[in-house]
Scaffold this motif. Structure first.
Motif, PDB file in Angstrom:
ATOM      1  N   LEU A   1      91.896 -20.108  19.113  1.00 44.77           N
ATOM      2  CA  LEU A   1      92.378 -20.146  20.381  1.00 44.77           C
ATOM      3  C   LEU A   1      91.811 -19.148  21.329  1.00 44.77           C
ATOM      4  O   LEU A   1      91.637 -19.681  22.551  1.00 44.77           O
ATOM      5  CB  LEU A   1      94.091 -20.415  20.415  1.00 44.77           C
ATOM      6  CG  LEU A   1      94.470 -21.499  19.754  1.00 44.77           C
ATOM      7  CD1 LEU A   1      96.121 -21.461  19.664  1.00 44.77           C
ATOM      8  CD2 LEU A   1      94.217 -22.930  20.273  1.00 44.77           C
ATOM      9  N   PHE A   2      91.994 -17.990  20.816  1.00 47.94           N
ATOM     10  CA  PHE A   2      91.360 -16.804  21.662  1.00 47.94           C
ATOM     11  C   PHE A   2      90.185 -16.268  21.080  1.00 47.94           C
ATOM     12  O   PHE A   2      90.388 -14.951  20.632  1.00 47.94           O
ATOM     13  CB  PHE A   2      92.766 -15.903  21.954  1.00 47.94           C
ATOM     14  CG  PHE A   2      93.932 -16.509  22.212  1.00 47.94           C
ATOM     15  CD1 PHE A   2      93.881 -16.971  23.699  1.00 47.94           C
ATOM     16  CD2 PHE A   2      95.075 -16.673  21.603  1.00 47.94           C
ATOM     17  CE1 PHE A   2      95.253 -17.423  24.278  1.00 47.94           C
ATOM     18  CE2 PHE A   2      95.902 -17.249  22.152  1.00 47.94           C
ATOM     19  CZ  PHE A   2      96.391 -17.616  23.170  1.00 47.94           C
ATOM     20  N   GLY A   3      88.930 -16.702  21.219  1.00 48.45           N
ATOM     21  CA  GLY A   3      87.895 -16.237  20.347  1.00 48.45           C
ATOM     22  C   GLY A   3      87.721 -14.912  20.456  1.00 48.45           C
ATOM     23  O   GLY A   3      86.936 -14.246  19.487  1.00 48.45           O
ATOM     24  N   ASN A   4      87.629 -14.225  21.733  1.00 53.76           N
ATOM     25  CA  ASN A   4      87.379 -12.974  21.866  1.00 53.76           C
ATOM     26  C   ASN A   4      88.561 -12.053  21.425  1.00 53.76           C
ATOM     27  O   ASN A   4      88.232 -10.869  21.663  1.00 53.76           O
ATOM     28  CB  ASN A   4      87.099 -12.523  23.238  1.00 53.76           C
ATOM     29  CG  ASN A   4      88.044 -13.136  24.348  1.00 53.76           C
ATOM     30  OD1 ASN A   4      89.222 -13.745  23.833  1.00 53.76           O
ATOM     31  ND2 ASN A   4      88.026 -12.649  25.629  1.00 53.76           N
ATOM     32  N   MET A   5      89.647 -12.246  20.954  1.00 52.00           N
ATOM     33  CA  MET A   5      90.587 -11.415  20.360  1.00 52.00           C
ATOM     34  C   MET A   5      90.424 -10.816  19.033  1.00 52.00           C
ATOM     35  O   MET A   5      90.134 -11.840  18.110  1.00 52.00           O
ATOM     36  CB  MET A   5      92.085 -12.225  20.892  1.00 52.00           C
ATOM     37  CG  MET A   5      93.288 -11.461  20.159  1.00 52.00           C
ATOM     38  SD  MET A   5      94.792 -12.173  20.579  1.00 52.00           S
ATOM     39  CE  MET A   5      95.199 -11.488  22.298  1.00 52.00           C
TER      40      MET A   5
END
Length: 90
Positions: free
Chosen positions: A33-37
């Motif tokens: 859901l939060f690819g850059n996390m």
């Protein structure tokens, strides 16, 4: 993302067990859901497990068709991120 069909897994943050996951639950949604996390926890099998995986692409298709599921997953992911932040603040 992984769905637990059988077995139990521990959620470990900073070397501490913070939760136990069991059949019907899932993990790895934050990365999708939060690819850059960056990764927020380590998952460790406690017993032998059967898991089913879902790719980012497939999850995207599913969430387009079932927007109510997208809302629920987003809420769970945000709750898990908040819990992790609270643990790191202590």
């Amino acid at each position: 993302m992984y769905f637990i069909s059988s077995g139990t897994l521990d959620v470990i943050i900073d070397g501490n067990k913070v939760a136990t996951l069991s059949p019907g639950q899932f993990f790895g949604e934050i990365a999708l859901l939060f690819g850059n996390m960056k990764r927020t926890a380590t998952i460790k099998a406690v017993t032998s497990c059967t898991l089913y995986s879902l790719s980012r692409t497939d999850l995207g298709f599913i969430l387009e068709v079932y927007p109510e599921m997208a809302e629920k997953m987003q809420k769970i992911a945000e709750e898990r991120i908040a819990k992790n932040r609270n643990l790191n603040a202590k």
